[in-house]
Scaffold this motif. Structure first.
Motif, PDB file in Angstrom:
ATOM      1  N   SER A  15       0.797  -1.370  -0.041  1.00  0.00           N
ATOM      2  CA  SER A  15       0.022  -0.084  -0.022  1.00  0.00           C
ATOM      3  C   SER A  15       0.918   1.459   0.012  1.00  0.00           C
ATOM      4  CB  SER A  15      -0.927   0.118   1.201  1.00  0.00           C
ATOM      5  OG  SER A  15      -0.068   0.218   2.483  1.00  0.00           O
ATOM      6  N   TYR A  16       0.416   2.351  -0.626  1.00  0.00           N
ATOM      7  CA  TYR A  16       1.161   3.534  -0.334  1.00  0.00           C
ATOM      8  C   TYR A  16       1.342   3.976   0.829  1.00  0.00           C
ATOM      9  CZ  TYR A  16       1.695   8.646  -0.897  1.00  0.00           C
ATOM     10  OH  TYR A  16       2.233   9.912  -0.808  1.00  0.00           O
ATOM     11  N   GLU A  17       0.537   3.788   1.923  1.00  0.00           N
ATOM     12  CA  GLU A  17       0.877   4.168   3.204  1.00  0.00           C
ATOM     13  C   GLU A  17       1.992   3.607   4.009  1.00  0.00           C
ATOM     14  OE1 GLU A  17      -1.487   4.830   7.483  1.00  0.00           O
ATOM     15  OE2 GLU A  17      -2.734   3.958   5.865  1.00  0.00           O
ATOM     16  N   GLU A  18       1.958   2.109   3.454  1.00  0.00           N
ATOM     17  CA  GLU A  18       2.832   1.302   4.139  1.00  0.00           C
ATOM     18  C   GLU A  18       4.352   1.503   3.118  1.00  0.00           C
ATOM     19  OE1 GLU A  18       4.352  -3.239   4.077  1.00  0.00           O
ATOM     20  OE2 GLU A  18       2.367  -3.040   3.129  1.00  0.00           O
ATOM     21  N   SER A  19       4.355   1.757   2.029  1.00  0.00           N
ATOM     22  CA  SER A  19       5.471   2.170   1.497  1.00  0.00           C
ATOM     23  C   SER A  19       6.125   3.618   1.974  1.00  0.00           C
ATOM     24  CB  SER A  19       5.367   2.180  -0.360  1.00  0.00           C
ATOM     25  OG  SER A  19       6.438   2.636  -1.013  1.00  0.00           O
ATOM     26  N   MET A  20       5.456   4.552   2.063  1.00  0.00           N
ATOM     27  CA  MET A  20       5.808   5.765   2.505  1.00  0.00           C
ATOM     28  C   MET A  20       6.596   5.571   4.035  1.00  0.00           C
ATOM     29  SD  MET A  20       5.377   7.851   0.013  1.00  0.00           S
ATOM     30  CE  MET A  20       5.940   9.284   0.567  1.00  0.00           C
ATOM     31  N   LEU A  21       5.886   4.705   4.727  1.00  0.00           N
ATOM     32  CA  LEU A  21       6.272   4.611   6.113  1.00  0.00           C
ATOM     33  C   LEU A  21       7.725   3.842   6.215  1.00  0.00           C
ATOM     34  CD1 LEU A  21       6.296   4.559   9.278  1.00  0.00           C
ATOM     35  CD2 LEU A  21       4.534   2.721   9.204  1.00  0.00           C
ATOM     36  N   LYS A  22       7.420   2.482   5.342  1.00  0.00           N
ATOM     37  CA  LYS A  22       8.621   1.357   5.416  1.00  0.00           C
ATOM     38  C   LYS A  22       9.920   1.842   4.663  1.00  0.00           C
ATOM     39  CE  LYS A  22       8.949  -3.600   5.661  1.00  0.00           C
ATOM     40  NZ  LYS A  22       8.232  -4.832   5.337  1.00  0.00           N
ATOM     41  N   TYR A  23       9.560   2.525   3.498  1.00  0.00           N
ATOM     42  CA  TYR A  23      10.763   2.778   2.426  1.00  0.00           C
ATOM     43  C   TYR A  23      11.003   4.133   2.313  1.00  0.00           C
ATOM     44  CZ  TYR A  23       9.628  -1.933   1.906  1.00  0.00           C
ATOM     45  OH  TYR A  23       9.562  -3.518   2.020  1.00  0.00           O
ATOM     46  N   GLY A  24       9.989   5.170   2.858  1.00  0.00           N
ATOM     47  CA  GLY A  24      10.341   6.682   2.748  1.00  0.00           C
ATOM     48  C   GLY A  24       9.996   7.102   1.198  1.00  0.00           C
ATOM     49  N   THR A  25       9.305   6.233   0.508  1.00  0.00           N
ATOM     50  CA  THR A  25       9.269   6.696  -0.889  1.00  0.00           C
ATOM     51  C   THR A  25       8.048   5.787  -1.412  1.00  0.00           C
ATOM     52  OG1 THR A  25      10.103   7.050  -3.172  1.00  0.00           O
ATOM     53  CG2 THR A  25      10.946   4.842  -1.719  1.00  0.00           C
TER      54      THR A  25
END
Length: 583
Positions: free
Chosen positions: A279-289
């Motif tokens: 998910s976009y939210e998980e990607s932004m949190l886990k990978y910063g992008t």
């Protein structure tokens, strides 16, 4: 000359020994060995060595042919002597004994650079003389690969039952996320065509027309700034749309196409499909992008709530992100990481090292109460010999900075596997975002279907609404964007209203779709993988310009053709334009 059989320069083998042949190509090198002249003749397919005899009248002529001139050679194939065999080329066992050599196209100007060289050449010079640059084996192989990839993509789409349809290049201007290239109309004074940013509306109209599954190798035109992975002006994508399709239908159709293309044209390991869904939210949190490089095993965790309980003022009331790595590092390593952190706008880069007894050592250790240290160990899953780095800022800025620190750590610690292509889907993008002026705007594709439909648009906070939008990412590069389309007129109007468009503006800007959706539009979804980016990855090129025959430079200029250029007053008058210079 009928007795001489024409060959490409890679076709001269031991089987041709004793036969009369003709080749034609560019003179790559000349070696005059005291009366015997050797020339390497290069065409698109390979290199063949040709040689004069000591007594031949061609000796002086051949030795003075300008390098990179085009010639044709008639002669007899013979086996090379043992000491002259060249195992580096396909024709290295043979040579052609020259019986006649003719210049077809003589080079009369000095070369601006050596054509087949590994030396660094200024890019502006390469682009100005692109026709010479393309004689380089590396660029030539890139173009050959491009042709094969395009053919392979077409074959895969046709095998899945997709119909190839060409859509117009001259169309109307519409707000689709980038600046349009405008074309003035001669017949309609004061009006303009636009070059399509993508065939978006046309491919949706094809679905309304009853075309079940469409594709094309589509040119797209966007007036954007250049990046290493983005060409200013023109780029190509595998444009795809499907009727009566869900998000998963698109994934099922496109995953094997992407996988097979990379598998067929690369020797690297290819991560098998189905690709991970993030998910976009998980990607932004886990990978910063939202373009994560999954080759990098590091991930980011959020420690904002934990540091609200600590006494370190720079972290209080801030979003705090952290990255755990295995090992302890030298003072020099930390200084380099600090320098990088400052270069991206950070005030500092805090860290802690976990000792043998699970105590901490580092600049911010004294700000963490003793009774909370065990909690930090558990939250971050820390073990002895781990090091954890901290990034603190506003939520959006901390996310971005943490992503950059993660990438830099992956590079500096050599954690990124360069021999694999890792794919993933980023899904559940926000439907809306706040633009630089604090106004609601579409975050992705304005033609996307919101999750929850009209009810979500009418009842939820716009910033909490998700859309059926998805990107496919490979090794940190976005290959493609797509979405389930909004085909319902009421949902369309409401979505655009939230983004600040009136019904009249929607009718004006998207008139064809607005009208077509009132005639029984099927649900549809699509995607458009970027072909230039795929080729950039496959060839391991540093910029996208290396896989495009005649690219614009980073300032959107064609240095070879001199575009953009001035035009005559008569041309401007024909299209009803007057240029007014700024004072």
């Amino acid at each position: 000359m009928k007795e001489y059989r024409t060959h490409h320069c890679d076709e001269i083998t031991l089987e041709e020994v004793g036969k009369k042949v003709r080749i034609a190509g560019f003179v790559e090198t000349i070696r005059d060995l005291g009366g015997v002249v050797f020339l390497d003749i290069r065409d698109m397919y390979g290199i063949t060595q040709v040689v004069t005899s000591a007594e031949s009248e061609d000796v002086d002529f051949a030795s003075h042919i300008p390098i990179e001139s085009t010639v044709t050679v008639y002669g007899t194939v013979r086996k090379r002597s043992e000491e002259t065999i060249n195992p580096k080329i396909k024709t290295g066992l043979v040579e052609i004994f020259i019986e006649e050599i003719k210049i077809l196209g003589k080079r009369t100007k000095n070369l601006p650079f050596e054509v087949n060289t590994n030396q660094e050449i200024r890019e502006d010079l390469r682009l100005q003389y692109r026709f010479l640059d393309l004689r380089n084996d590396r660029l030539k192989s890139n173009l050959l690969l491009r042709a094969k990839v395009l053919q392979f993509l077409r074959m895969q789409m046709i095998e899945q039952g997709f119909l190839e349809v060409q859509t117009p290049i001259l169309t109307s201007s519409s707000p689709e996320g980038a600046r349009d290239y405008l074309v003035p109309s001669r017949l309609h004074a004061g009006k303009f065509y636009a070059l399509p940013q993508a065939p978006q509306q046309f491919k949706q109209l094809l679905m309304v027309s009853g075309i079940d599954k469409y594709f094309q190798i589509a040119p797209c035109f966007r007036d954007e700034d250049a990046r290493a992975d983005r060409a200013p002006g023109e780029f190509y994508q595998l444009d795809v749309e499907m009727s009566f399709a869900t998000q998963e239908d698109v994934f099922d159709a496109i995953e094997p196409v992407i996988y097979n293309t990379f598998k067929n044209f690369s020797k690297k390991k290819i991560a098998k499909y189905p690709f991970p869904r993030i998910s976009y939210e998980e990607s932004m949190l886990k990978y910063g992008t939202d373009k994560p490089d999954l080759r990098n095993p590091l991930f980011i965790i959020d420690l904002s709530d934990f540091f609200k309980k600590c006494t370190f003022k720079p972290f209080i009331d801030r979003t705090v992100r952290a990255i755990k790595v295995k090992g302890h590092f030298s003072k020099g390593f930390h200084e380099k990481m600090l320098d990088f952190a400052k270069s991206i706008g950070m005030g500092g880069l805090g860290y802690l090292e976990v000792q043998e007894d699970l105590s901490f050592k580092g600049p911010i250790d004294k700000f963490i109460p003793q009774e909370l240290k065990k909690e930090l160990l558990e939250l971050a899953n820390l073990e002895k010999d781990d090091t954890i780095f901290f990034i603190a800022d506003s939520r959006a800025r901390a996310t971005e900075l943490a992503g950059q620190i993660r990438t830099e750590l992956g590079i500096k610690l050599d954690l990124i596997d360069k021999d694999v292509f890792q794919f993933c889907w980023i899904i559940d993008f926000p439907m809306f975002e706040l633009d630089e002026h604090g106004k609601l705007a579409f975050s992705h594709n304005p033609f996307s279907m919101p999750q929850g439909g009209l009810e979500a648009l009418e009842s939820k906070d716009p910033l909490e609404i998700l859309a059926y939008q998805y990107d496919i990412v490979c090794n940190g590069i976005e290959l493609s964007s797509g979405a389930v389309r909004n085909h319902d007129i009421d949902i369309m109007l409401k979505a655009f209203l939230i983004a600040g468009y009136t019904e009249e503006q929607v009718k004006t800007k998207f008139g064809a779709l607005f009208t077509a959706f009132q005639y029984g539009a099927p649900p549809h979804a699509g995607i458009a993988p970027g072909i230039d980016r795929m080729l950039m990855l496959l060839t391991e090129s540093e910029t996208i310009r290396e896989v495009i025959a005649f690219p614009l430079n980073s300032k959107a200029q064609d240095l070879m053709m001199g575009a953009p250029s001035n035009v005559t007053r008569e041309q401007l008058r024909d299209v009803h334009i007057e240029i007014i210079e700024k004072k």
